[in-house]
Motif scaffolding. Sequence first.
Motif, PDB file in Angstrom:
ATOM      1  N   ASP A  73       0.764  -1.192  -0.135  1.00 31.53           N
ATOM      2  CA  ASP A  73      -0.079  -0.013   0.076  1.00 31.53           C
ATOM      3  C   ASP A  73       0.911   1.278  -0.108  1.00 31.53           C
ATOM      4  N   ASN A 120       1.606   2.760  -3.374  1.00 28.94           N
ATOM      5  CA  ASN A 120       0.429   3.256  -4.152  1.00 28.94           C
ATOM      6  C   ASN A 120      -0.229   4.706  -3.778  1.00 28.94           C
ATOM      7  N   ARG A 137       1.084   2.961   7.305  1.00 26.48           N
ATOM      8  CA  ARG A 137       1.431   2.072   6.086  1.00 26.48           C
ATOM      9  C   ARG A 137       2.843   1.535   6.417  1.00 26.48           C
ATOM     10  N   HIS A 149      -5.648   6.572  -3.222  1.00 28.45           N
ATOM     11  CA  HIS A 149      -5.630   5.632  -2.130  1.00 28.45           C
ATOM     12  C   HIS A 149      -6.661   5.639  -1.041  1.00 28.45           C
ATOM     13  N   VAL A 179      -8.971   2.821   0.202  1.00 31.46           N
ATOM     14  CA  VAL A 179      -9.421   2.333   1.592  1.00 31.46           C
ATOM     15  C   VAL A 179     -10.899   2.416   1.652  1.00 31.46           C
TER      16      VAL A 179
END
Length: 472
Positions: free
Chosen positions: A207, A210, A297, A449, A453
């Motif tokens: 993640d 990204n 993250r 992102h 989520v």
Amino acid sequence: MALLDQFRIEALPKTWADEGKLWQETYFPEMPTVFDRPNWDRHYPETPMPRLSVIMAKRDGFAGFAQKVVGSTAATGDLSGRLWTADKMPDAQFMTALKIIRAQASTELGSIQQHRMVYEQLDRGSLTGFDKEIVEGMHRTDPTGHQLDTISFSKKRVCVEELRHHMQMAGVLTLDETFDKARWGRHWATETMEELFAMKPGEHVLDAFNIEFKSLMDSATFMSFIDRVGKFQLEMQHHFLYGPMALSMPWMRFLEESYHLAAGETLMKAIAVAGIMDGGNFGIEDLQQTLNMWYPRGLEMFGSELGGDLVKGVFKTLKNGEAQTIYIDEVRGKVRDVNVAIIQAKARCNREEAEAILRRLTEKGEDGHGLSKDDLVFLPDRRFFRIRGLAEFGDYRMAGSDAAGVGYVYLPYDVHGHVLTEGGKPIDRAAYVDYLRTVLPDRYMRSRHWDFVKEEFLFNEKWGTPEISRHG
């Protein structure tokens, strides 16, 4: 012994070298400026240029590097039990090795795509809004230390070294022909290389790679927090069962990754000083929100805190939770360094005096020198804004599941580690979104992102409502 004498240099197979060149021309066309000798010498006169090659430690010198890494044991530096061709790995170990190598390679390409989002604006002189304030603020508070071209060139150097890291992983996959030997009718090395080169921004394995870079704050925090996870992985993977992967780690860790960390720390402190000294139209709260965004993250890059038993002693030196605990302590120290820099700038004092002021601010709650605790940054609780891997998932389960801690579980922790509740129950997802808007950057809440989520985790009905697991 000269440092380079402890390593051997190899070239990638032509097919993959050519594919790498095409990728570089697409996503990193500015690379030749880094290899322009006058340019390089102007910024790094005492440092050799990067090498775009596969660089392996020699076996007889490997132990000297391995003994320095986190979690090292005598076995970490002992190569006698390693496997030197991929066809010797049993299926389960082969797939675990491939998964780790694939993730490592993906991070290198993803980070180049991210860094370019910022340095393109620096090069064009087209900074506006938030980043314009940051750069001008750094100039006002330190007019000699952070010129635009210096920041941009530093980021390009990082990208060159990230590209070499990808080449290193490509070498691990392709220099040993048995890695592509058919298993279950599939040629895994070829498939993996093709997949990696096809990944566009937002399509990478982890993640953290990204998330769009929309500010220099993202770049600085990423290098200080996320690249630090990379440092841990490179160190732990000195223990890797597949020998060529283990031999790939020393140059990456000790000759390249350290610069990435230092560049991030320096830039983050400069931004913090500019914020506290009113150098621009931004403040410490903006940096705090950026830390809040990236830190969760980074924690998830270690994998589930409940896992790692099968990789310790085979592919890495430590289990996931063990490594993450050490990482948290290290990052907390870097946050402390930022606060010391803030105090030194505001109080015009040396480091020792700043550390004493910091203790009074944080431990005794005293104000002084125009500073209070609210003028400092802090490390969010490790449970805040987690969507994967949290150890506390083991206390919950998905509705209807017999297994605890499986997959994603919604747990609305705040930045200080408290579950947000209403009527004795965790607040609903929409209310948590409202809370997140107060502690995360606006730019993130408009990002690709964040949409991911919301769609894949927060508002995905397949996860249901978490239930408390009943332990034995």
